[in-house]
Motif scaffolding. Structure first.
Motif, PDB file in Angstrom:
ATOM      1  N   ASP A 196       0.824  -1.206   0.000  1.00 42.54           N
ATOM      2  CA  ASP A 196       0.000   0.000   0.000  1.00 42.54           C
ATOM      3  C   ASP A 196       0.855   1.252   0.000  1.00 42.54           C
ATOM      4  N   VAL A 197       1.928   1.228   0.819  1.00 39.20           N
ATOM      5  CA  VAL A 197       2.815   2.387   0.877  1.00 39.20           C
ATOM      6  C   VAL A 197       3.449   2.609  -0.498  1.00 39.20           C
ATOM      7  N   LEU A 198       3.912   1.508  -1.111  1.00 40.02           N
ATOM      8  CA  LEU A 198       4.537   1.618  -2.433  1.00 40.02           C
ATOM      9  C   LEU A 198       3.549   2.169  -3.461  1.00 40.02           C
ATOM     10  N   LEU A 199       2.282   1.759  -3.316  1.00 42.26           N
ATOM     11  CA  LEU A 199       1.261   2.196  -4.271  1.00 42.26           C
ATOM     12  C   LEU A 199       1.085   3.706  -4.251  1.00 42.26           C
ATOM     13  N   THR A 200       1.350   4.312  -3.100  1.00 44.27           N
ATOM     14  CA  THR A 200       1.128   5.748  -3.004  1.00 44.27           C
ATOM     15  C   THR A 200       2.196   6.538  -3.754  1.00 44.27           C
ATOM     16  N   PRO A 251       3.561  -3.343  -6.813  1.00 44.78           N
ATOM     17  CA  PRO A 251       2.476  -3.322  -5.819  1.00 44.78           C
ATOM     18  C   PRO A 251       1.114  -3.648  -6.406  1.00 44.78           C
ATOM     19  N   GLY A 252       0.795  -3.066  -7.549  1.00 43.64           N
ATOM     20  CA  GLY A 252      -0.505  -3.347  -8.153  1.00 43.64           C
ATOM     21  C   GLY A 252      -0.635  -4.819  -8.486  1.00 43.64           C
ATOM     22  N   MET A 253       0.429  -5.355  -9.038  1.00 35.19           N
ATOM     23  CA  MET A 253       0.457  -6.767  -9.404  1.00 35.19           C
ATOM     24  C   MET A 253       0.256  -7.647  -8.164  1.00 35.19           C
ATOM     25  N   ALA A 254       0.937  -7.292  -7.088  1.00 35.46           N
ATOM     26  CA  ALA A 254       0.832  -8.083  -5.857  1.00 35.46           C
ATOM     27  C   ALA A 254      -0.602  -8.073  -5.353  1.00 35.46           C
TER      28      ALA A 254
END
Lengths: 594, 291
Positions: B128-132, B163-166
């Motif tokens: 989630d952090v990476l997604l931001t 991140p999206g993939m995960a």
């Protein structure tokens, strides 16, 4: 004047293969016809065709459906819709998806009626009362998900009945319900139809259900009607070999009978036949059966059957009366394969199992019976170690057994095997069945290559799956075959205890019979079994001892004979009373032991 | 009090049928043709250039004609040659970044779904952090610190895709974890690696394939944008994204120098998107009954 008259109804798929072939019947008003058949027999397609409807990919290509005096199939789409609105009610299989979750009960009930909501409310209340539901405003304001499955199904029935149709089609309305709910719903259906003068077609795969509710019984197979008559005619003195075989495969709660599976596999929908559709699996087959499709012949009992050897079959049938199986008595071994002591289990804060204790002796089959929500699946998951939120003690062959899967040794994992309820999920869809069976062989015994294939072949042959199917994917097998592969995979581990979780509940009766007989033969080889089911009749035919679960507690346990013949606990008695049984000819039931 | 009778689920076709099913849709066929054409164009293009893509051979913004089919760009280089050789970097970097992002993301997603509990929570919060972080901004940040390098770009875009993939793979794998064949594998004590690779991964191939298609497009767009912003492929090398930015000032005089590379990127990504989305729809329709 008949209320419903169907002549020559034929439904074909887009590619021209016929899935319902020349079906004709008629009903007086107030009559209920049970339409029974196994998966793929076309019974639900007939049910839908009575509404002038065919699923996508299928088309009604011929025949007449006359309800009242309207020929539905000759109407234009808009007129057909109007006709359905007035003449026909439909009760689908799964009430949970049949009702709109976003709409209040009262709105759904009035929606389909002519006129506005206010005018219709008195009628709605009246119908709700007849189906045994409260009719006050508070109930009408509720949403479907606030009702139990039985209540939802009653609402669906009320929706169909409210407009006083000439015909109601019930498509397996009780399949998802518990036996006690089912018994009440069926009673109500028969009553409603008789009181309101509605004809009904009741589609079901369950002979006992059809026998309870139907005045007439029609047996379908491979898209054709094979036998039709009153329910006494069909169920007590069946004339068609298929009906006889089907009846033989139904387990009884009253006696322990060997179940006879029908050899072979039901034909895929749309298969073409030169002669009789059942010839390939029939015990009475002759050469002339394969030459031309047999006509419907009147039987001496009064019904009609599509078999040219009706009289011969009837005469020879009496020779097939089954003797009840004897139970194996006097097991002396002291150590039990598995003993469970004071098992408690919960999901978060809600406890689902309370103080469960029982033992499984070597070579014994313990049936665990309970309705949905009784905790029987949770219990089996506790035994195998998949459910971690539990306390209690297990012993296996006298040794303590850790409750959690990760603490169990490889040897224990090999000795205890689990077969799941859903045959469609228990095999890896991307793996051939031979690989499925070889995975545990490699894991437990390090067998690879040829050695593994030989052992896999043995295991598959033990469950009567021919080796030529070994390279098929699960999707290419029928439900019964998949369940056998799942059993073969468990057997390949060479277990001492097999836990079967509702293994037959997703299968047709004739397939169920073959799986039950297979498990019984394994038991003769000394395998112990815990057989979890909601079906008392299945327990009767396979269990040595039975444990009755209700709301997470053991309410009664003991030998199958004594519990099922003289149930002590009111819950067991209720369960037994509500379990429907197919009426069998007297020659079989007369030697009922007290 | 509902007991559901397990119903015959839509035929679970083995993977080889998947391609055939996917190709029945017109949209996916069109998308696939566009995608394959553009990839072939990018790969074969560099061998067909009439001139060197970096040689100055005409006046800046020269009009088409005089041996130059599409004219010249801001520095007087042949546009045809630059377009023909400008796709290859984008293609290999896009594919490499996608492969990295998909593998990493799938691994994280499957492990999170399989382990559950605290591991799942931890991994997903990190994701989630990476997604931001917007991928482009993060890439610009790193490139400004360590200088432009194609491999660093690939790694950065791959991390951006992870991140999206995960998230998607975790979502796809969770219902599979509750399937009986996975539970069975646990009861006989098969290793986690075996369960993930043999039982779970094959069951999520359909969403995985679709994701690969979508992520490939995202990385192509991302890489082209970075080149446009000047953080990707560096001049004087040819690159579609870079060409748009180099020639944007001459848009009024020589529009072809901007429009054609932009159209190339657009065809590439639209083709890919059509294919991936069409495939997703076909898979959703034919396997929707599952899980």
């Amino acid at each position: 004047m008949k209320a419903v008259e169907v002549t020559g109804l034929t439904v074909a798929l887009d590619d021209g293969s016929v899935i319902v072939d020349d079906v004709s019947f008629s009903l007086e008003s107030g009559q209920v016809m049970g339409l029974v058949g196994e998966s793929g027999s076309g019974k639900s397609t007939v049910g839908l065709a009575l509404l002038g409807f065919a699923k996508k990919g299928a088309n009604i290509v011929g025949g007449k459906v006359v309800v009242g005096d309207v020929d539905l199939l000759s109407l234009a789409p808009n007129d057909l819709r109007e006709a359905r609105k007035k003449l026909i009610g439909f009760v689908p299989q799964d009430p949970a998806t049949a009702l709109n979750p976003a709409m209040r009960i009262g709105t759904q009930l009035t929606e389909g009626l002519i006129g506005d909501k206010k005018e219709n409310l008195p009628r709605i209340r009246e119908v709700l009362e007849t189906v045994g539901l409260p009719s006050d405003d508070a109930f009408l304001r509720r949403h479907p998900q606030e009702l139990s499955g039985g209540q939802q199904q009653r609402v669906a029935i009320a929706m169909a009945v409210a407009k006083k149709p000439k015909l109601i089609v019930f498509d397996e309305p009780t399949t998802g319900l518990d036996v006690s709910t089912q018994a009440r719903v069926l009673e109500m259906v028969a009553q409603l139809c008789a009181d309101n003068g509605m004809a009904a077609v009741f589609v079901s795969h369950d002979l006992a259900v059809v026998g309870t509710v139907g005045d007439l019984v029609t047996v379908m197979y491979a898209g054709k009607i094979l036998e039709t008559g009153t329910h006494e005619e069909v169920l007590q003195s069946a004339a068609h070999p298929y009906s006889i075989a089907l009846l033989d495969s139904v387990p009884s709660t009253r006696q322990r009978l060997a179940l006879v599976a029908i050899p072979g596999r039901a034909p895929a929908p749309g298969t073409k036949f030169d002669g009789c559709v059942f010839a390939d699996r029939c015990g009475f087959v002759e050469d002339r059966c394969r030459e031309a499709p047999p006509p419907m012949v009147a039987t001496s009992a009064g019904g009609e059957a599509r078999c040219i050897r009706v009289d011969h079959v009837r005469k020879n049938r009496t020779g097939q009366v089954k003797e009840p199986l004897r139970l194996v008595e006097g097991r002396e071994e002291k150590t039990s394969v598995l003993s469970v002591r004071n098992l408690n289990a919960s999901y978060g804060r809600s406890q689902v199992l309370y103080d469960i204790s029982f033992d499984v002796a070597p070579g014994e089959c313990v049936g665990v019976v309970g309705e949905s929500g009784s905790g029987k699946t949770t219990m089996s998951r506790c035994l195998i170690g998949l459910h971690e939120d539990q306390t209690g003690g297990f012993e296996m062959n006298g040794e303590p057994l850790p409750p959690r899967l990760r603490d169990r040794s490889k040897a224990i994992k090999q000795q205890m095997q689990y077969v799941f309820q859903n045959p469609y999920g228990s095999l890896n869809p991307r793996e051939t069945i031979a690989t499925a069976v070889m995975v545990p062989l490699r894991h437990f015994y390090g067998d690879r290559g040829k050695a593994a294939r030989t052992k896999a072949q043995e295991a598959l042959e033990r469950v009567e799956i021919p080796w030529r199917l070994a390279d098929r994917y699960p999707a290419e097998l029928s439900g019964g075959q998949r369940q056998r592969v799942a059993i073969a995979r468990a057997l390949a581990c060479n277990p001492s205890l097999l836990i079967c979780d509702e293994v037959t509940s997703g299968l047709d009766v004739s397939v169920q019979a073959s799986v039950v007989e297979l498990l019984r033969s394994l038991q003769d080889d000394g395998l112990s079994m815990i057989f979890i089911t909601h079906n008392l009749a299945v327990v009767r035919s396979i269990g040595d001892r039975v444990v009755v679960l209700s709301q997470g507690r053991v309410v009664e346990s003991g030998a199958v004979e004594s519990v099922l013949n003289g149930p002590q606990h009111p819950y067991t008695r209720g369960l037994l009373a509500d379990t429907l049984d197919v009426d069998r000819p007297d020659s079989e039931t007369s030697d009922l032991t007290g | 009090m509902i007991r559901t009778r397990p119903t015959e689920q839509g035929v679970q076709a083995p993977p080889q049928n998947l391609t055939r099913r996917v190709l029945t849709s017109k949209q996916t066929r069109l998308g696939l043709i566009m995608l394959v054409t553009m990839i072939l164009f990018a790969i074969i293009g560099p061998f067909l250039t009439p001139h060197s893509p970096t040689a100055v051979i005409a006046k800046p913004y020269a009009s088409p004609g005089d041996g130059l089919l599409l004219g010249a760009d801001s520095l007087g280089r042949d546009i045809v040659s630059r377009i023909l050789s400008g796709g290859i970097n984008l293609t290999w970097m896009g594919i490499a970044a996608t492969a990295g992002g998909v593998i990493l993301g799938t691994a994280i997603g499957l492990v999170a779904a399989f382990a559950g509990g605290i591991v799942d929570t931890l991994l997903m919060r990190v994701v989630d952090v990476l997604l931001t972080f917007p991928t482009i901004i993060m890439a610009i940040l790193f490139i400004s610190m360590v200088g432009p390098s194609r491999w660093i770009l690939v790694v950065l875009v791959a991390i951006g895709l992870t991140p999206g993939m995960a998230r998607v793979m975790r979502g796809a794998a969770r219902p599979v974890m509750r399937r009986e064949h996975v539970m069975w594998a646990r009861t006989i004590g098969l290793s986690s690696r075996h369960i993930l690779m043999r039982e779970v991964l094959p069951s999520v191939t359909s969403p995985l394939m679709v994701e690969i298609g979508l992520r490939l497009m995202w990385s192509v767009v991302g890489l082209a944008s970075l080149s446009f912003l000047g953080f990707g492929v560096q001049p004087p090398d040819a690159d579609w994204g870079l060409m748009v930015s180099e020639n944007k000032d001459g848009l009024a005089i020589q529009p072809l120098a901007v429009l054609i590379p932009a159209a190339c990127v657009a065809l590439f990504t639209i083709g890919g998107n059509l294919f991936a989305e069409g495939a997703a729809r076909v898979i959703g329709r034919t396997e929707g009954a599952r899980s």
